[in-house]
Design an enzyme around this catalytic site. Structure first.
Site, short mmCIF file in Angstrom:
data_model
loop_
_atom_site.label_atom_id
_atom_site.label_comp_id
_atom_site.label_asym_id
_atom_site.label_seq_id
_atom_site.Cartn_x
_atom_site.Cartn_y
_atom_site.Cartn_z
N ASP A 134 -1.84 8.66 -5.05
CA ASP A 134 -1.41 7.52 -5.07
C ASP A 134 -2.04 7.51 -6.45
OD1 ASP A 134 -0.27 5.03 -4.01
OD2 ASP A 134 -2.49 4.45 -4.35
N GLU A 186 2.43 10.13 -9.03
CA GLU A 186 2.46 9.05 -9.01
C GLU A 186 1.29 8.28 -10.25
OE1 GLU A 186 3.41 4.31 -7.74
OE2 GLU A 186 1.02 5.27 -7.41
C1 NOJ Z 1 0.83 2.92 -5.52
C2 NOJ Z 1 1.74 2.76 -3.74
O1 NOJ Z 1 3.81 2.95 -4.25
C3 NOJ Z 1 1.94 0.99 -3.68
O2 NOJ Z 1 2.22 0.60 -2.31
C4 NOJ Z 1 -0.24 0.65 -3.35
O3 NOJ Z 1 0.19 -0.34 -3.42
C5 NOJ Z 1 -0.57 1.50 -4.46
N1 NOJ Z 1 -0.78 2.68 -5.04
C6 NOJ Z 1 -2.10 0.93 -4.15
O4 NOJ Z 1 -2.19 1.89 -3.85
#
Ligand code: NOJ
Length: 534
Positions: free
Chosen positions: A201, A243
């Protein structure tokens, strides 16, 4: 499950654990629930399931606010349940990856509770503190609808703390070697349990440096390489999926020389598939593919249409964003931050032809595709729900009360209207050979059989009509010509001489003799296998 490069031609499936299947009647989905539905995922044909965060959490950001990195939230089950799920999945040839939330914790995490208590607390330096909120001014705010600054004053701490997301998610201080080591321990813990990898993430945000946008910094890459080499050494075959909501040239370094991430989401491609479909024109897809640099041979893009967040419009120009909002989010409630909080089927007006075409593009363009749970049956969303919860509603299993998701009252309201569970559900679609589910199942099966789709090669074919996307995928002897009519009119294309042959229409299993010209029905798509080695 020995193949170390399994991810290159895999089909992924994202599950919001709370929303998938409740096994114990508490109204919330759980790990045992997913294990119960492994047969379904096998029938669909997916290779790997990404489960959203299961860590104990106050759930102010659906688990992306972690309060304990070494446990499972009781609502989802136990560590044993996770082991049970992994075992069940592996016995069906399916892998399980989970979120690794490196960048931040919950403000309820004991580290933060200790850190805020006083300046010399042992965990103080686990977070990023400042006496002023004027540092790192060049860093953008991600959640623009809810946050006005990346700094929040903490009364107890007597200082500001840094956070890139909600103020309830303080950023960890990666300049602290203890934080760096701790997060490797976290990874080790879950890998020892048997998890097949991580969706990492918020990868770009680990470090902060004055005078930069505090994204994609060299220090961040250095740490991520360390994480990779740790995995490479001790857990070969497990993967890291990045991500990073960035332009392709900024994502490229996350693959390193094949020594950082195995995979990264292709964020800029996603909105351009929607643009191309709405404009009836291939331009946006061609443009973004041109911007996409080659990646090392052992790496792969992960392509997607929707996920648990808003359909992000960060990787488009302001003008394009306005256009996308106007076209796809005419009701202001559909807009969130810099995006659109809707699911695939409602975005495409529940038009079966366009939904199939979007999926066909997803399954035939380079990259390993990921399906967001429920999109394989064309589930709807619920705009009455707060923030992104509207696209995280219970999976619609059947037409019994509560959609077969739970026997008790569900944690949230279900989807209402045309796309609610009485009209759209798994059981009905499994029974109907012409359902969306079966079309997608077929696409997945074909993809699996054709090496062409897992390779990196893709060549545009000039067919004299910008309304039709025409490209060839090739890997060894397997060559597939993909044609997609992006418009609501019949289109004809000029077939280049080298393709005027008998080919196999993979979706209908019929032989098609390609002549000089070909007509395509509105929103139709063809996957044509060309004779060997074309
Ligand atoms: C990306 C995640 O996909 C999202 O759902 C989240 O709110 C943020 N990162 C913070 O962790």
């Amino acid at each position: 499950m020995k193949d170390d490069f399994w991810y290159k031609n895999a089909v992924f499936y994202e599950v919001a654990v709370r929303a998938f299947k409740d096994s114990n009647g508490d109204g919330r989905g759980d790990l045992r629930g997913i294990a119960e539905k492994i047969d379904y995922l096998q029938i669909l044909g997916v290779d790997c399931v990404w489960i959203m965060p299961i860590y104990p959490s106050p759930l102010k950001d659906d688990g992306y606010d972690v309060a304990d990195y070494y446990g499972v939230d009781r609502a989802y089950g136990s560590l044993d349940d996770l082991k049970g799920l992994i075992e069940a999945a592996h016995s069906h040839g399916i892998r399980i990856i989970m979120d690794l939330v490196l960048n931040h914790t919950s403000d309820e995490h004991p580290w933060f509770q200790s850190a805020r208590s006083n300046r010399s607390a042992p965990y103080r330096d686990y977070y990023v503190w400042s006496d002023t909120d004027q540092k790192y001014k060049d860093a953008r705010i991600v959640f623009v609808d809810t946050e006005s600054s990346n700094w929040t004053w903490d009364e107890q701490a007597g200082q500001y703390y840094w956070h890139r997301f909600y103020s309830s998610q303080p950023d960890l201080n990666f300049d602290n070697p203890k934080v760096q080591d701790e997060m490797l321990n976290v990874a080790r813990f879950w890998l020892d349990i048997g998890i097949d990898g991580f969706r990492v993430d918020a990868a770009p945000y680990l470090f902060e440096r004055e005078g930069t946008i505090c994204e994609n910094l060299p220090e961040t890459h250095a740490y991520l390489k360390r994480l990779r080499s740790f995995i490479h050494e001790h857990y070969p075959g497990r993967i890291l999926l990045c991500e990073a909501n960035q332009w392709p040239e900024d994502v490229r370094p996350y693959f390193g020389d094949g020594d950082e991430f195995h995979m990264a989401f292709h964020f800029p491609l996603m909105p351009r598939i929607f643009m191309a479909l709405r404009r009836g024109e291939v331009g946006p897809i061609r443009w973004v593919m041109q911007q996409t640099p080659p990646i090392p041979p052992d790496c792969q893009w992960c392509t997607f249409l929707r996920n648990h967040d808003e359909l992000t419009l960060e990787m488009v120009t302001e003008e394009e964003r306005e256009w996308m909002w106007k076209e796809y989010a005419p009701d202001l409630r559909m807009r969130l931050n810099l995006g659109i909080r809707r699911r695939l089927a409602p975005l495409l007006d529940n038009d079966r032809r366009r939904i199939e075409l979007a999926k066909s593009l997803l399954f035939t363009l380079p990259g390993a595709p990921i399906i967001y749970y429920g999109d394989e049956i064309g589930m709807g969303d619920n705009l009455d729900l707060f923030d992104r919860n509207g696209v995280r509603t219970p999976m619609q299993w059947d037409s019994s009360p509560n959609a077969g998701f739970t026997t008790e009252s569900p944690y949230t309201e279900l989807v209402k209207g045309d796309l609610a569970f009485r009209n759209v559900n798994v059981t009905a679609q499994l029974r109907d050979p012409h359902s969306l589910f079966h079309t997608i199942q077929k696409m997945i099966a074909l993809r699996r059989r054709h090496a062409a789709f897992g390779g990196s090669s893709m060549e545009w074919v000039e067919i004299g009509n910008p309304t039709v996307a025409a490209f060839v995928r090739k890997n060894g002897d397997d060559v597939v010509l993909v044609l997609s009519n992006l418009s609501h009119d019949v289109q004809s294309v000029v077939v280049p001489p080298q393709y005027r042959e008998d080919c196999l229409d993979l979706l209908s299993s019929c032989v098609v003799s390609l002549g000089a010209e070909l007509e395509l029905r509105p929103y139709s798509y063809l996957w044509l296998q060309l004779p060997n080695g074309e």
